[in-house]
Design a protein around this motif. Structure first.
Motif, PDB file in Angstrom:
ATOM      1  N   SER A 144     -64.445  -2.699  98.327  1.00  0.00           N
ATOM      2  CA  SER A 144     -62.986  -2.674  98.444  1.00  0.00           C
ATOM      3  C   SER A 144     -62.289  -1.817  97.384  1.00  0.00           C
TER       4      SER A 144
ATOM      5  N   PRO B  23     -68.557   3.320  98.893  1.00  0.00           N
ATOM      6  CA  PRO B  23     -67.521   3.442  99.930  1.00  0.00           C
ATOM      7  C   PRO B  23     -67.296   2.167 100.738  1.00  0.00           C
ATOM      8  N   LYS B  24     -68.290   1.306 100.801  1.00  0.00           N
ATOM      9  CA  LYS B  24     -68.141   0.086 101.602  1.00  0.00           C
ATOM     10  C   LYS B  24     -67.436  -1.032 100.838  1.00  0.00           C
TER      11      LYS B  24
END
Length: 186
Positions: free
Chosen positions: A31, A28-29
Motif C-alpha cells: 500500500s 508495487p503490491k
C-alpha cells in the motif's frame, strides 16, 4: 535562514520523495501507507541518530539553555523539516486528509522553521528524544529560558501535539489488546 540550510531542506524533500517512489516501485503490491511508513521509519531512525550526535554534553543535554544551535544541530533540524514537508504533501495524496494530521504537520513545520530561523534547538529535542519522557521537562526549560515568544509557543505546541499523538497511540493499543482478549475468550 542560511542558503546551505535552505538547500539542505530542498534536497531533503527531494530525497524523501525519491525514497518513497523507490519503495513504491520495489514493492508495487504493498500500500501507499506502507511506502510512507518505510520513509517515516528511516526518518525517525536518522533523526534520533543525528540528534544524539549533536548533544554537546550528555551530563546536561539541554545545556546551555537558549543557546545558538551548532551547524550539526541546524542540519538535523533542516533534515527533519524536509521530512515534515514531504510527509505533509504525501498525506494530501492519501485516501482521506485528516485534520489532526494536518495540524501536526503545520505545527511541526512552523516549529522547525522557527528553530532554524532563531537557531534554537531546545523545542526540537522534544521530537527526537522520548516525546513523553523528556518532552515535558524540555518544554518547561524552553518556556522559562530567555527564548523568543515564537520558540516558546512552538515548544508548547509540539508538546501538546506529542501528547495528543501519544493519547491516540494508547487508545489504539488499548483497542487492540481488548480486541485480542475478547477474541481469545470467544
Amino acid at each position: 535562514m542560511e542558503d546551505n540550510i535552505m538547500n539542505l531542506v530542498v534536497v531533503g524533500v527531494i530525497s524523501w520523495s525519491t525514497i518513497f517512489l523507490l519503495t513504491r516501485r520495489v514493492f508495487p503490491k504493498l500500500s501507499f501507507d506502507f511506502s510512507n511508513r518505510v520513509v517515516s521509519t528511516i526518518h525517525a531512525t536518522l533523526a534520533v541518530i543525528l540528534a544524539s550526535l549533536t548533544v554537546q554534553d550528555w551530563r546536561c543535554p539541554v545545556c546551555p539553555l537558549a543557546s545558538k544551535s551548532s551547524p550539526k544541530q541546524m542540519q538535523t533540524l533542516a533534515m527533519s523539516l524536509s521530512y515534515m514537508i514531504y510527509d505533509m504533501v504525501c498525506c494530501l495524496f492519501d485516501k482521506q486528509v485528516k485534520l489532526d494530521n494536518s495540524i501536526h504537520h503545520l505545527v511541526s513545520i512552523v516549529g522547525f522553521g522557527a528553530g532554524l530561523a532563531y537557531k534554537k534547538i531546545l523545542f526540537a529535542v522534544i521530537f527526537t528524544f522520548a516525546r513523553m519522557g523528556g518532552g515535558p521537562y524540555l518544554t518547561y526549560v524552553t518556556l522559562v529560558a530567555n527564548n523568543p515568544f515564537l520558540i516558546k509557543a512552538m515548544a508548547l505546541g509540539l508538546q501538546l501535539v506529542s501528547a495528543f499523538w501519544f493519547y491516540k497511540i494508547v487508545l489504539m493499543v488499548r483497542y487492540k489488546l481488548t480486541k485480542r482478549t475478547s477474541t481469545k475468550v470467544a
